[in-house]
Write a protein that holds these residues in place. Structure first.
Motif, PDB file in Angstrom:
ATOM      1  N   LEU A 167       3.431  -4.454  -5.470  1.00  0.00           N
ATOM      2  CA  LEU A 167       2.402  -2.884  -4.827  1.00  0.00           C
ATOM      3  C   LEU A 167       0.966  -3.682  -5.066  1.00  0.00           C
ATOM      4  N   GLU A 168      -0.204  -3.339  -4.077  1.00  0.00           N
ATOM      5  CA  GLU A 168      -1.811  -3.647  -4.684  1.00  0.00           C
ATOM      6  C   GLU A 168      -2.668  -2.911  -4.393  1.00  0.00           C
ATOM      7  N   ILE A 169      -2.204  -1.113  -3.992  1.00  0.00           N
ATOM      8  CA  ILE A 169      -2.549  -0.259  -3.737  1.00  0.00           C
ATOM      9  C   ILE A 169      -1.764   0.856  -4.205  1.00  0.00           C
ATOM     10  N   LEU A 170      -2.235   1.798  -4.562  1.00  0.00           N
ATOM     11  CA  LEU A 170      -1.634   3.050  -5.180  1.00  0.00           C
ATOM     12  C   LEU A 170      -2.688   4.913  -5.058  1.00  0.00           C
ATOM     13  N   TYR A 171      -2.275   5.191  -4.311  1.00  0.00           N
ATOM     14  CA  TYR A 171      -2.477   6.359  -4.662  1.00  0.00           C
ATOM     15  C   TYR A 171      -1.903   7.754  -4.995  1.00  0.00           C
TER      16      TYR A 171
ATOM     17  N   TYR B 121       1.058  -0.888  -0.341  1.00  0.00           N
ATOM     18  CA  TYR B 121       0.075  -0.159  -0.091  1.00  0.00           C
ATOM     19  C   TYR B 121       1.087   1.229   0.175  1.00  0.00           C
ATOM     20  N   LEU B 122       0.696   1.671  -1.125  1.00  0.00           N
ATOM     21  CA  LEU B 122       1.311   3.245  -0.999  1.00  0.00           C
ATOM     22  C   LEU B 122       1.167   4.717  -0.890  1.00  0.00           C
ATOM     23  N   ASP B 123       0.908   5.661  -0.968  1.00  0.00           N
ATOM     24  CA  ASP B 123       0.261   6.788  -1.102  1.00  0.00           C
ATOM     25  C   ASP B 123       0.845   8.035  -1.224  1.00  0.00           C
ATOM     26  N   ILE B 124       0.829   8.070  -2.241  1.00  0.00           N
ATOM     27  CA  ILE B 124       1.944   9.758  -2.353  1.00  0.00           C
ATOM     28  C   ILE B 124       1.251  11.067  -3.355  1.00  0.00           C
TER      29      ILE B 124
END
Length: 692
Positions: free
Chosen positions: A258-262, A235-238
């Motif tokens: 990576l499964e979730i990218l914001y 899970y990564l939020d940039i």
């Protein structure tokens, strides 16, 4: 009070596992952890969950502190001496710093106005799994602040607002680049809305077990090359870090995990960053600059279930694009540049469960209505289901690690969406679209959001008010099947109109002919340079340039030329004698007119039938107007009826005094006298000597 409650006879004999000292107006952590319960066990041996939320642990500056810059020995980085001295004198943590907590798993220090994190203050918490330091004012973190937290899984440093000595916002100072390297079990780090500045170097110390990172709103422009490639990032939020993808390859090495990218508001333009991210399930890219999606990249996103492209610049696409992603269930293209809905586009989203196309500048066509009708039919025939993401549940880990907002965020949209089955007659929709196997539902239908521009009516209208494709077909069939009487009227009207037009052309053929000649001559004259304009003191080669047609050549040679050159001593320029060999006719005409004092037009009916003569007449008028000269002599060899006079000649005859060649020989003497007088007057107007 705490000791009294611990020793109360009314309290059960169970161990105290939860202890809350939240919002107690404490200025430092009290030394209460050696106090014992009714079983005689101290709190430091029983407490598993401890919260000090909402207290005020703000450090007070000691007098005489100096501000300077130093280099620390563990890593070459600028450190404010102010922070180092405060770190040694910070007293808010003395109540637990030298205490060992045997079973403490979660420690909440949020919203406590903490400014400094000393070294080794958490060393007595070997079993701590979650540490919450968010919503503070942390400006300095010692290089050994987290030493001893060998089992820490989640660290919250979010929403910290650090202030400098002038009261301005500044980034937190992390003393050492290896701040997180000692925490081998760390899996989650929340740095959202905490200004990081150059401290992003600490991300390179995240270990192989690390899975979850939020840098949302941290004002990060770049990160070290492949800083996260050694992790197991899921899970990564940039979001909110504009340019982070352009300035650094933060996604490098995450293709297989990576499964979730914001990545909202990061200036995202190109999908090539996401090539072969085969495990990616959620991709949120709102408020970016996406204009194009390449088939090669999306075809590699085999696990993608949610794609949110709201408020981008994506326009109508050439399918197939979205149909190449077999697991895609949620697609939002809200507020983009989509201007056309075609049958191919509808087919491309046919198997996506939920779509949003609102807020686009769509031009109305029957397929925009078809899109709404199909969604209404599907609302009537199928039940909505929620999106199931592959969130891995581990009973031995914190719930915060397993949970991600993505699933609840998009499923909430699905649960709150309006059912639109009533906007299309059920039987009619079934009948019209019986052969269409499309299953999509609309996420955000509103009659005012799904509007298109009707070109013929010149206004916006709702999709549902546009004609269906079958209605369009019926309208076309009516046009094709006009009755016999209408066809007969058309067949009679067109030939009649054509004959009338031909008759008008025939009657006014001379005027039309003259019009086209004039247009052609005007176009030619527009190409002539205006730089050679007569000026006072110019030397002329000839006294008169004579324009005549070939049919009047005999009169010219037998009468006019001998009289002018012999009796009047006038130098005459004739095209057949004085035009320069090698130049074009146009260049010779222009050159000779410019080198002659006077232009003489010998007009006859044959002259008017010659295209070159008419051109010379136009050019004479054009050059005289351009140079503001009046040196034009009209000689009419015969009377020219008004009906035969071109507009140019008629104008010249109205504005110039002309002379007519008499047929009676007794009157010819007067003709020559008048002509000679006119030429002599022209000669006297100029003092220069003729060179001819």
């Amino acid at each position: 009070m705490l000791q009294k409650n611990l020793q109360s006879p009314y309290r059960s004999n169970a161990d105290i596992r939860y202890l809350s000292l939240a919002r107690c107006n404490l200025e430092r952590v009290p030394p209460v952890f050696d106090q014992r319960d009714t079983n005689g066990r101290p709190l430091r041996q029983t407490v598993e969950y401890l919260t000090l939320y909402g207290n005020n642990f703000k450090d007070i500056s000691a007098p005489g502190v100096q501000y300077d810059i130093m280099l620390n020995a563990t890593d070459v980085v600028e450190t404010h001496l102010e922070y180092a001295k405060f770190g040694e004198k910070s007293i808010w943590s003395t109540g637990f710093q030298y205490t060992t907590f045997a079973v403490l798993r979660e420690f909440d220090l949020r919203a406590c106005s903490i400014e400094f994190i000393n070294g080794l203050i958490f060393k007595g918490m070997p079993n701590l799994e979650a540490l919450y330091l968010g919503e503070n004012n942390i400006k300095y973190i010692h290089g050994k602040a987290f030493v001893g937290l060998n089992n820490l899984i989640h660290l919250d440093l979010s929403r910290n607002k650090a202030y400098d000595k002038n009261g301005g916002l500044t980034s937190v100072t992390m003393e050492s680049a290896d701040l997180f390297e000692r925490m081998s079990k760390l899996r989650s780090l929340d740095l959202s809305f905490t200004e990081m500045g150059r401290n992003v170097r600490v991300l390179s110390g995240l270990g192989k077990e690390f899975q979850r990172l939020s840098l949302c709103g941290s004002k990060v422009r770049s990160v070290p090359e492949k800083a996260l490639s050694g992790t197991s990032m899921k899970y990564l939020d940039i979001s909110g870090n504009y340019g982070i993808l352009e300035n650094s390859n933060i996604l490098a090495g995450l293709e297989d995990t990576l499964e979730i990218l914001y990545a909202n508001e990061v200036g995202f333009e190109h999908f090539h960053y996401l090539y072969k991210f085969s495990k990616l399930e959620v991709l949120k890219l709102t408020n970016n600059e996406v204009m194009l999606i390449t088939k090669r990249v999306v075809a590699s996103l085999t696990s993608l279930k949610v794609l949110d492209l709201e408020r981008n610049r994506f326009g109508s696409w050439i399918p197939p694009i979205f149909s190449t992603m077999p697991n895609l269930r949620f697609l939002s293209l809200k507020d983009n540049n989509l201007n056309l809905i075609s049958a191919e586009i509808i087919d491309d989203i046919a198997n996506i469960s939920y779509v949003s196309l609102s807020g686009n500048n769509v031009v109305c066509n029957c397929h925009s209505r078809e899109f709404i009708d199909l969604a209404a039919r599907n609302d009537n025939e199928q039940k909505q289901t929620l999106i199931d993401l592959s969130i891995h549940t581990d009973n031995n880990t914190l719930k915060a690690i397993d949970y991600h907002i993505a699933e609840s965020e998009f499923n909430s949209m699905i649960e709150l969406r309006a059912n639109i089955s009533t906007i299309c007659d059920t039987e009619k929709c079934k009948k019209y679209y019986v052969d269409r196997d499309h299953r999509f539902l609309i996420i955000d239908y509103d009659i005012h959001s799904y509007v298109c521009f009707h070109e013929y009516k010149n206004r916006f209208m709702s999709f549902i008010n546009v004609k269906t494709c079958k209605d369009w077909q019926r309208s076309l069939e009516k046009v094709r099947n006009l009755d016999t009487s209408t066809n007969l009227v058309l067949l009679l009207t067109l030939p009649t109109t054509l004959l009338l037009l031909l008759l008008i052309i025939f009657i006014y053929r001379r005027k039309f002919g003259y019009f086209f000649v004039t247009m052609r001559n005007s176009a030619t004259l527009s190409l002539i340079s205006r730089t050679d304009i007569n000026e006072e003191g110019k030397i002329y080669n000839y006294d008169v340039f004579v324009s005549y047609c070939n049919g009047d050549r005999n009169w010219m040679l037998d009468h006019l030329l001998p009289h002018l050159e012999t009796e009047c001593s006038v130098s005459v320029c004739l095209h057949e004698r004085d035009f320069q060999v090698g130049l074009s006719i146009l260049e010779n005409i222009v050159s000779c007119m410019d080198r002659s004092r006077t232009i003489m037009l010998v007009i006859s009916k044959q002259f008017l039938r010659s295209q070159w003569c008419q051109f010379e007449m136009h050019l004479a008028q054009h050059r005289l107007l351009e140079t503001r000269r009046e040196d034009l002599i009209l000689v009419l060899l015969e009377e020219i009826p008004r009906s035969l006079r071109p507009t140019t000649l008629h104008y010249l005859m109205l504005t110039k005094t002309y002379i007519v060649w008499p047929k009676v020989s007794s009157e010819q003497t007067v003709f020559w006298k008048r002509l000679k007088k006119s030429l002599v007057v022209q000669q006297r107007k100029y003092k220069n000597t003729t060179l001819a």
